[in-house]
Write an enzyme that holds these catalytic residues in place. Sequence first.
Site, PDB file in Angstrom:
ATOM      1  N   LYS A 113      10.519   3.369   3.065  1.00  0.00           N
ATOM      2  CA  LYS A 113      10.513   4.672   2.806  1.00  0.00           C
ATOM      3  C   LYS A 113      11.238   5.057   1.605  1.00  0.00           C
ATOM      4  O   LYS A 113      12.139   4.495   1.101  1.00  0.00           O
ATOM      5  CB  LYS A 113      11.089   5.549   3.918  1.00  0.00           C
ATOM      6  CG  LYS A 113      10.562   5.211   5.343  1.00  0.00           C
ATOM      7  CD  LYS A 113       9.327   6.268   5.343  1.00  0.00           C
ATOM      8  CE  LYS A 113       9.014   6.505   6.889  1.00  0.00           C
ATOM      9  NZ  LYS A 113       9.663   7.550   7.358  1.00  0.00           N
ATOM     10  N   GLU A 142       0.942  -1.146  -0.006  1.00  0.00           N
ATOM     11  CA  GLU A 142      -0.100  -0.077  -0.005  1.00  0.00           C
ATOM     12  C   GLU A 142       0.709   1.238  -0.065  1.00  0.00           C
ATOM     13  O   GLU A 142       2.005   1.291   0.297  1.00  0.00           O
ATOM     14  CB  GLU A 142      -0.869   0.195   1.266  1.00  0.00           C
ATOM     15  CG  GLU A 142      -1.834  -1.366   1.578  1.00  0.00           C
ATOM     16  CD  GLU A 142      -2.165  -1.341   2.840  1.00  0.00           C
ATOM     17  OE1 GLU A 142      -2.129  -0.136   3.628  1.00  0.00           O
ATOM     18  OE2 GLU A 142      -2.808  -2.223   3.226  1.00  0.00           O
ATOM     19  N   CYS A 150      18.751  41.466 -17.044  1.00  0.00           N
ATOM     20  CA  CYS A 150      19.942  42.294 -17.511  1.00  0.00           C
ATOM     21  C   CYS A 150      19.769  42.904 -18.999  1.00  0.00           C
ATOM     22  O   CYS A 150      19.430  42.380 -19.835  1.00  0.00           O
ATOM     23  CB  CYS A 150      21.317  41.303 -17.551  1.00  0.00           C
ATOM     24  SG  CYS A 150      22.269  41.945 -18.525  1.00  0.00           S
ATOM     25  N   ASP A 201       1.496  10.375   3.481  1.00  0.00           N
ATOM     26  CA  ASP A 201       2.127  11.362   4.427  1.00  0.00           C
ATOM     27  C   ASP A 201       0.998  12.352   5.027  1.00  0.00           C
ATOM     28  O   ASP A 201       1.163  13.580   4.781  1.00  0.00           O
ATOM     29  CB  ASP A 201       3.242  12.023   3.622  1.00  0.00           C
ATOM     30  CG  ASP A 201       4.035  12.632   4.409  1.00  0.00           C
ATOM     31  OD1 ASP A 201       4.142  12.485   5.733  1.00  0.00           O
ATOM     32  OD2 ASP A 201       4.810  13.453   4.178  1.00  0.00           O
ATOM     33  N   CYS A 244      27.804  41.715 -16.153  1.00  0.00           N
ATOM     34  CA  CYS A 244      28.593  42.526 -17.225  1.00  0.00           C
ATOM     35  C   CYS A 244      28.227  43.992 -16.756  1.00  0.00           C
ATOM     36  O   CYS A 244      28.670  44.879 -17.176  1.00  0.00           O
ATOM     37  CB  CYS A 244      27.822  42.521 -18.399  1.00  0.00           C
ATOM     38  SG  CYS A 244      26.026  43.021 -18.368  1.00  0.00           S
ATOM     39  N   CYS A 264      26.815  41.072 -22.553  1.00  0.00           N
ATOM     40  CA  CYS A 264      26.782  40.269 -21.279  1.00  0.00           C
ATOM     41  C   CYS A 264      27.281  38.946 -21.776  1.00  0.00           C
ATOM     42  O   CYS A 264      26.725  38.038 -22.269  1.00  0.00           O
ATOM     43  CB  CYS A 264      25.455  40.308 -20.633  1.00  0.00           C
ATOM     44  SG  CYS A 264      25.437  39.323 -19.043  1.00  0.00           S
ATOM     45  N   TYR A 280      -7.945   8.639   3.777  1.00  0.00           N
ATOM     46  CA  TYR A 280      -7.993   7.476   3.103  1.00  0.00           C
ATOM     47  C   TYR A 280      -8.017   6.338   4.025  1.00  0.00           C
ATOM     48  O   TYR A 280      -6.971   6.311   5.105  1.00  0.00           O
ATOM     49  CB  TYR A 280      -6.614   7.008   2.202  1.00  0.00           C
ATOM     50  CG  TYR A 280      -6.847   7.958   0.941  1.00  0.00           C
ATOM     51  CD1 TYR A 280      -7.572   7.326  -0.214  1.00  0.00           C
ATOM     52  CD2 TYR A 280      -6.323   9.375   0.697  1.00  0.00           C
ATOM     53  CE1 TYR A 280      -7.786   7.976  -1.320  1.00  0.00           C
ATOM     54  CE2 TYR A 280      -6.461  10.119  -0.426  1.00  0.00           C
ATOM     55  CZ  TYR A 280      -7.238   9.544  -1.408  1.00  0.00           C
ATOM     56  OH  TYR A 280      -7.352  10.193  -2.721  1.00  0.00           O
ATOM     57  N   CYS A 298      23.888  44.153 -13.559  1.00  0.00           N
ATOM     58  CA  CYS A 298      24.054  42.495 -13.708  1.00  0.00           C
ATOM     59  C   CYS A 298      25.376  42.301 -13.323  1.00  0.00           C
ATOM     60  O   CYS A 298      26.419  42.797 -13.215  1.00  0.00           O
ATOM     61  CB  CYS A 298      24.263  42.472 -15.195  1.00  0.00           C
ATOM     62  SG  CYS A 298      24.976  40.957 -15.621  1.00  0.00           S
ATOM     63  N   LYS A 337       2.181   4.401   1.526  1.00  0.00           N
ATOM     64  CA  LYS A 337       2.416   5.081   2.915  1.00  0.00           C
ATOM     65  C   LYS A 337       1.936   6.653   2.889  1.00  0.00           C
ATOM     66  O   LYS A 337       2.608   7.494   2.367  1.00  0.00           O
ATOM     67  CB  LYS A 337       3.922   5.076   3.454  1.00  0.00           C
ATOM     68  CG  LYS A 337       3.683   5.435   5.010  1.00  0.00           C
ATOM     69  CD  LYS A 337       5.288   5.090   5.620  1.00  0.00           C
ATOM     70  CE  LYS A 337       5.161   5.454   7.225  1.00  0.00           C
ATOM     71  NZ  LYS A 337       4.915   6.485   7.621  1.00  0.00           N
TER      72      LYS A 337
HETATM   73  S1  IVH Z   1      -0.617   0.752   8.931  1.00  0.00           S
HETATM   74  C1  IVH Z   1      -0.602  -1.880  12.392  1.00  0.00           C
HETATM   75  N1  IVH Z   1      -0.774   1.609   6.433  1.00  0.00           N
HETATM   76  O1  IVH Z   1       2.238   5.369   8.826  1.00  0.00           O
HETATM   77  C2  IVH Z   1       0.065  -0.661  11.308  1.00  0.00           C
HETATM   78  N2  IVH Z   1      -0.107   3.124   8.252  1.00  0.00           N
HETATM   79  O2  IVH Z   1       4.472   4.567  11.424  1.00  0.00           O
HETATM   80  C3  IVH Z   1      -0.392   0.470  11.835  1.00  0.00           C
HETATM   81  N3  IVH Z   1       0.509   5.274   7.448  1.00  0.00           N
HETATM   82  O3  IVH Z   1       0.992   6.572  11.973  1.00  0.00           O
HETATM   83  C4  IVH Z   1      -0.073   1.456  10.458  1.00  0.00           C
HETATM   84  N4  IVH Z   1      -0.040   4.930   5.514  1.00  0.00           N
HETATM   85  O4  IVH Z   1      -0.210   7.181   9.889  1.00  0.00           O
HETATM   86  C5  IVH Z   1      -0.517   1.845   7.795  1.00  0.00           C
HETATM   87  N5  IVH Z   1      -1.035   2.340   4.344  1.00  0.00           N
HETATM   88  C6  IVH Z   1      -0.720   2.515   5.779  1.00  0.00           C
HETATM   89  C7  IVH Z   1      -0.130   3.822   6.092  1.00  0.00           C
HETATM   90  C8  IVH Z   1       0.157   3.908   7.323  1.00  0.00           C
HETATM   91  C9  IVH Z   1       0.434   5.979   6.070  1.00  0.00           C
HETATM   92  C10 IVH Z   1       1.207   5.954   8.676  1.00  0.00           C
HETATM   93  C11 IVH Z   1       0.105   5.836   9.811  1.00  0.00           C
HETATM   94  C12 IVH Z   1       1.159   5.756  10.997  1.00  0.00           C
HETATM   95  C13 IVH Z   1       2.525   5.635  10.471  1.00  0.00           C
HETATM   96  C14 IVH Z   1       3.033   4.248  10.978  1.00  0.00           C
END
Ligand code: IVH
Length: 694
Positions: free
Chosen positions: A337, A117, A449, A121, A434, A455, A229, A431, A119
């Site tokens: 990451k 999935e 300029c 932010d 020049c 120049c 999400y 400038c 992650k």
């Molecule tokens: S699972 C049991 N899935 O990442 C696992 N976390 O360090 C718990 N996060 O604070 C988290 N996308 O806010 C999970 N697809 C995802 C995620 C996700 C972002 C964030 C979440 C959590 C941090 C974990």
Amino acid sequence: MTRLRLEDLKQEISSHNHRYYVLDAPIIADAEYDALMRELQEIEAQHPEWVSSDSPSQRVGAAPMEGFTTVQHAVPMLSLGNAFDEDELVAFDKRVTDTLRAAGLIGLAEQVEYNAEYKFDGLAVSLRYENGMLVRAATRGDGLTGEDITSNIRTIPSVPLRLMGKPTTWPAVLEVRGEVLMNHADFEQLNIQQQRRREKVFVNPRNAAAGSLRQLDPRITAQRRLRFYAYGWGEVSVSEPSPQQDLLAQLNHEFPEPYATQAEMLAWLQRLGFPVSRTYAVVKGVEGLLSYYRRTEDARPDLPFDIDGVVYKVNYLDQQRVLGFVARAPRFAVAHKYPAQEATTELLGIDVQVGRTGAITPVARLKPVFVGGVTVTNATLHNEDEIRRKDVRIGDTVIIRRAGDVIPEVVGPVIDLRPEHTQAFIMPTTCPVCDSAIEKPQDEVIARCTGGLVCAAQRKQNLAHAVSRKALDIDGVGEKLIEQLVDTGRVKTLADLYTLSVEELLSLPRMGRKSAENVVKAVNTARHPSLARLLYALGIRHVGEATARDVAKHYGTLENVMEADEEGLLQVSEVGPVVAASIAHFFAEPHNRAAIVKLLQSGVTIDETVAATASSQVLAGQTVVLTGTLPTWTRDDATRRILEAGGKVSGSVSSKTAYVVAGVEAGTKLRRAQELGVTVLDEDALKALLGLDD
Ligand code: IVH
């Protein structure tokens, strides 16, 4: 009767909400939606006793709070372990595989199945539904207790106030876990607005989302275009075991989840009405994980929101249970990451760079910092207005951003870390190369300029442009050589390049005979350019590749072009007043005419037999949508160019749209493009695509 109508309206409006905000597939017009909402509100005004918390009219409306109360999470909100490189990922997979094999849950040669999935932010939140109704929303806090942000979460239109589907299928309790975030476009809009109102400008979408969720006044949160999400769950208690549930689990009533895998659980959450990013994928073994990681990395620069990595979760829930937890993180999941795209460092100084057309760009000199996978020492500050807007000062700790292959830029200063006695930056008035005056027309953002070809900086860039691939295509002459030739004074204009000899070149430092011969050979092969290429090579402002071709086609010979006046130039298809004036102005300049005469004397002849080639059909068969105001092109300009390149221009965005070109104040079309994952271009990117960048 009205009571029934009220319930119908609530259902209908919620379903339209879901279609609009979650599925991105509305079936009614805004006006029709508004009418339904008004009807609902009228009935509710007449019968306040009928108003329920799951009514679509009740998203905003809670009064400002004094502070947030704390909430205990029924199931702790965990964090994730990290894998920063491939070795760490391989080690993770090995641990998981070994454990599952030892437990007999997978075969000896079998690979572990994972759900991969994004992650996201943003900020983790937990939404609690009891008997299908949203009763509480909380931040993660320390994982055990968070803050009650129910009133704020209710304002997020994609968060269901009541679950979808038949009430009989609802779990008695369901805690949905997920991320609240803000899309880039909404973030930009918010900042523009904040600035207009002289309020705090946010440094990134994550901070903006955090600030919005922490608002004590939900009416402000409601205006912030937050998104949610879902990616997991906390407490789940299914009232009755579902047929999908494992027989043993049913008997023991051990496992609350109605489905066997993470992926199926996500699909279930989606059916209950939650936004689930459709970007998750079930993959096998390290190879599968890595290919998801790379695929996502490629997609990342074009995503509408920030992700800081991907998350891998063992797909089968029974396997997850066997793996269990360490401290506060699961053993069955890991975050992989991406290198950070933002970092902070010290701003050591601000230099200005002179471009080909004299454009002055302020450049930040930075204490070296590792960001986005490379060490960055310079970053663009764009222009004077930007510096002033961001209030960036020498000595500041600044946030640097490097997204994808984009030039690193200074996002802004960390005001809290500002040392004393800093001063606002003042643009130089002359400038740095020049010494000619720098001028900035009142209604433009770019200072220039005024030195022109006097120049050296402009001269170098002009030469670099002239020899570039789309111009004269002299590939033996690189930037370093141009640098040397201009600095020694040997080359002043393009013509001087054509008189270089091998012997002369040999006298330059670090120049071998072979290289010198190659340079002369490359120059010689470029002695008969087409008129279009030559016109483009001259670097006339506003004359890109396509315009050069149009003008060449219209006039046929260089003499004709040199004698053309503005009125005549306006007759060229695709040439407007700005371009016409620029071309006429260029050839009216005695030093430009002299440079061309010299060029012809140095043995360059124009190949006038080359018919102007039809502009390349890069957009053949593709549909483009325009939205907002572009910085230099009008709608008509953009439309014309797109048609020229074989494309079609349409007024609405669909999954068939190839590109959305967005300018300032781009509205719903941009949002829709981002939601559909349609590539969004700005004017520069469109020009680059059309081969018109210069
Ligand atoms: S699972 C049991 N899935 O990442 C696992 N976390 O360090 C718990 N996060 O604070 C988290 N996308 O806010 C999970 N697809 C995802 C995620 C996700 C972002 C964030 C979440 C959590 C941090 C974990």
